[in-house]
Design a protein around this motif. Structure first.
Motif, PDB file in Angstrom:
ATOM      1  N   VAL A  97       0.834  -1.204   0.000  1.00 30.65           N
ATOM      2  CA  VAL A  97       0.000   0.000   0.000  1.00 30.65           C
ATOM      3  C   VAL A  97       0.869   1.255   0.000  1.00 30.65           C
ATOM      4  N   ILE A  98       1.959   1.228   0.766  1.00 31.39           N
ATOM      5  CA  ILE A  98       2.885   2.366   0.766  1.00 31.39           C
ATOM      6  C   ILE A  98       3.412   2.606  -0.641  1.00 31.39           C
ATOM      7  N   PHE A  99       3.794   1.531  -1.327  1.00 31.28           N
ATOM      8  CA  PHE A  99       4.319   1.688  -2.682  1.00 31.28           C
ATOM      9  C   PHE A  99       3.237   2.218  -3.626  1.00 31.28           C
ATOM     10  N   TYR A 100       2.020   1.729  -3.473  1.00 27.78           N
ATOM     11  CA  TYR A 100       0.917   2.225  -4.301  1.00 27.78           C
ATOM     12  C   TYR A 100       0.709   3.722  -4.082  1.00 27.78           C
ATOM     13  N   GLU A 101       0.684   4.143  -2.825  1.00 31.14           N
ATOM     14  CA  GLU A 101       0.452   5.559  -2.538  1.00 31.14           C
ATOM     15  C   GLU A 101       1.619   6.413  -3.019  1.00 31.14           C
ATOM     16  N   TRP A 102       2.828   5.905  -2.867  1.00 31.61           N
ATOM     17  CA  TRP A 102       4.007   6.628  -3.347  1.00 31.61           C
ATOM     18  C   TRP A 102       3.916   6.846  -4.856  1.00 31.61           C
TER      19      TRP A 102
ATOM     20  N   ARG B  53       6.460  18.005  -2.359  1.00 32.15           N
ATOM     21  CA  ARG B  53       7.188  17.946  -3.634  1.00 32.15           C
ATOM     22  C   ARG B  53       6.264  17.553  -4.774  1.00 32.15           C
ATOM     23  N   ASN B  54       5.263  16.739  -4.470  1.00 34.45           N
ATOM     24  CA  ASN B  54       4.341  16.263  -5.497  1.00 34.45           C
ATOM     25  C   ASN B  54       2.990  16.973  -5.476  1.00 34.45           C
ATOM     26  N   GLY B  55       2.863  17.997  -4.634  1.00 37.01           N
ATOM     27  CA  GLY B  55       1.678  18.842  -4.639  1.00 37.01           C
ATOM     28  C   GLY B  55       0.407  18.194  -4.149  1.00 37.01           C
ATOM     29  N   VAL B  56       0.503  17.295  -3.146  1.00 40.05           N
ATOM     30  CA  VAL B  56      -0.689  16.659  -2.602  1.00 40.05           C
ATOM     31  C   VAL B  56      -0.758  16.901  -1.104  1.00 40.05           C
ATOM     32  N   LYS B  57      -1.961  16.847  -0.555  1.00 39.30           N
ATOM     33  CA  LYS B  57      -2.162  17.073   0.878  1.00 39.30           C
ATOM     34  C   LYS B  57      -2.031  15.785   1.667  1.00 39.30           C
ATOM     35  N   ASP B  58      -2.615  14.705   1.136  1.00 34.39           N
ATOM     36  CA  ASP B  58      -2.563  13.403   1.787  1.00 34.39           C
ATOM     37  C   ASP B  58      -2.014  12.375   0.811  1.00 34.39           C
ATOM     38  N   SER B  59      -1.410  11.323   1.350  1.00 33.89           N
ATOM     39  CA  SER B  59      -0.881  10.276   0.476  1.00 33.89           C
ATOM     40  C   SER B  59      -1.982   9.435  -0.130  1.00 33.89           C
ATOM     41  N   GLY B  60      -3.156   9.440   0.485  1.00 37.32           N
ATOM     42  CA  GLY B  60      -4.297   8.678  -0.025  1.00 37.32           C
ATOM     43  C   GLY B  60      -5.524   8.967   0.805  1.00 37.32           C
ATOM     44  N   ASN B  61      -6.538   8.138   0.688  1.00 38.46           N
ATOM     45  CA  ASN B  61      -7.772   8.331   1.459  1.00 38.46           C
ATOM     46  C   ASN B  61      -8.302   7.019   2.022  1.00 38.46           C
ATOM     47  N   LEU B  62      -7.391   6.070   2.242  1.00 37.90           N
ATOM     48  CA  LEU B  62      -7.818   4.742   2.677  1.00 37.90           C
ATOM     49  C   LEU B  62      -8.321   4.732   4.113  1.00 37.90           C
ATOM     50  N   ILE B  63      -7.753   5.574   4.972  1.00 36.60           N
ATOM     51  CA  ILE B  63      -8.108   5.572   6.398  1.00 36.60           C
ATOM     52  C   ILE B  63      -9.004   6.772   6.692  1.00 36.60           C
TER      53      ILE B  63
END
Length: 270
Positions: free
Chosen positions: A39-44, A221-231
């Motif tokens: 999941v970490i790799f997917y979000e990255w 660096r990638n212009g996002v607020k959260d790495s995902g929305n799974l939790i």
């Protein structure tokens, strides 16, 4: 339900699941570590993947799955580390050939080392169980105290260009909380308090906070607020385990260097 209530409920449920699998250990915990790494790799990659990186096809995911499979299979530490090195080298070469940049290899190394560190720390004996609980105690106490002390006292910012909300007061409060929680855990497990133990807890708290800042830098660096929305209420898995996985790798290295056959040995011998 307010956002704060949602965060609390999500945190309690996740903690219960993680602690339960930590208690069981063995294959269930290795599955947890491998799933977390994937999941970490997917979000990255979701945050950082460019059009050029997409030209690598399914290769990054395939290499990540191979590493995760080795974790689940209980491969020895030397084999896991060698596998990561080979996988990252393959991806570096492929990215260089395709002009895809270095985010994919970096993400593979970050995610795979995260899962492997947790799996190797837990192992299948009581020492591994206490090592993981020590890690949880230090990192979770650091997060909680840093948040509340930072809000209560404010003051100079820790790294305003990376994470504007973090303060030096919060960092120091988190470090103190992490040391106290780690010492309490070791004493409860039958160990003794020493300068070495305090220094290990302090180092892990600092590494945990550095891991948090690193993930904040990746997001900025990638212009996002959260790495995902799974939790619910928290964002992505990386948002919750950034400090944990950094500290897990640090604790494994400390244990490998000073703890003998198992990383947990250093906690009860310093």
């Amino acid at each position: 339900m307010s956002n704060l209530q949602l965060r609390v409920v999500s945190a309690v449920v996740l903690a219960a699941i993680v602690l339960g699998l930590t208690w069981v250990g063995g294959l269930p915990f290795r599955l947890l570590a491998a799933a977390m790494a994937c999941v970490i790799f997917y979000e990255w990659t979701r945050m950082s993947r460019t059009r050029a990186a997409a030209s690598l096809g399914f290769l990054p995911e395939a290499l990540m799955l191979v590493c995760a499979g080795a974790v689940v299979g209980g491969a020895p530490a030397w084999a896991l580390m060698l596998l990561i090195a080979v996988a990252v080298a393959i991806l570096l070469f492929a990215a260089q050939m395709r002009g895809a940049g270095q985010w994919e290899p970096a993400g593979l190394a970050y995610a795979a080392l995260s899962g492997i560190s947790l799996a190797l720390l837990r192992d299948d004996d009581s020492g591994g169980f206490w090592a993981i609980l020590f890690l949880f105690a230090v990192v979770w106490a650091t997060d909680i105290l840093a948040y509340f002390v930072g809000r209560a006292f404010g003051g100079p910012k820790l790294a305003p260009s990376i994470s504007p909300g973090k303060t030096w007061s919060g960092a120091l409060g988190g470090a103190l909380g992490g040391v106290i929680a780690g010492v309490i855990l070791v004493v409860f497990a039958g160990g003794s308090v020493s300068v070495g133990l305090i220094l290990i807890a302090l180092l892990l708290s600092a590494v945990s906070q550095a891991g948090d800042l690193f993930e904040s830098w990746v997001k900025r660096r990638n212009g996002v607020k959260d790495s995902g929305n799974l939790i619910p209420g928290h964002g992505g898995v990386m948002d919750r385990v950034d400090g944990l996985v950094a500290a897990a790798f640090a604790l494994y290295l400390i244990g490998w260097a000073f703890g003998g056959d198992h990383p947990a040995g250093v906690l009860f011998s310093v």
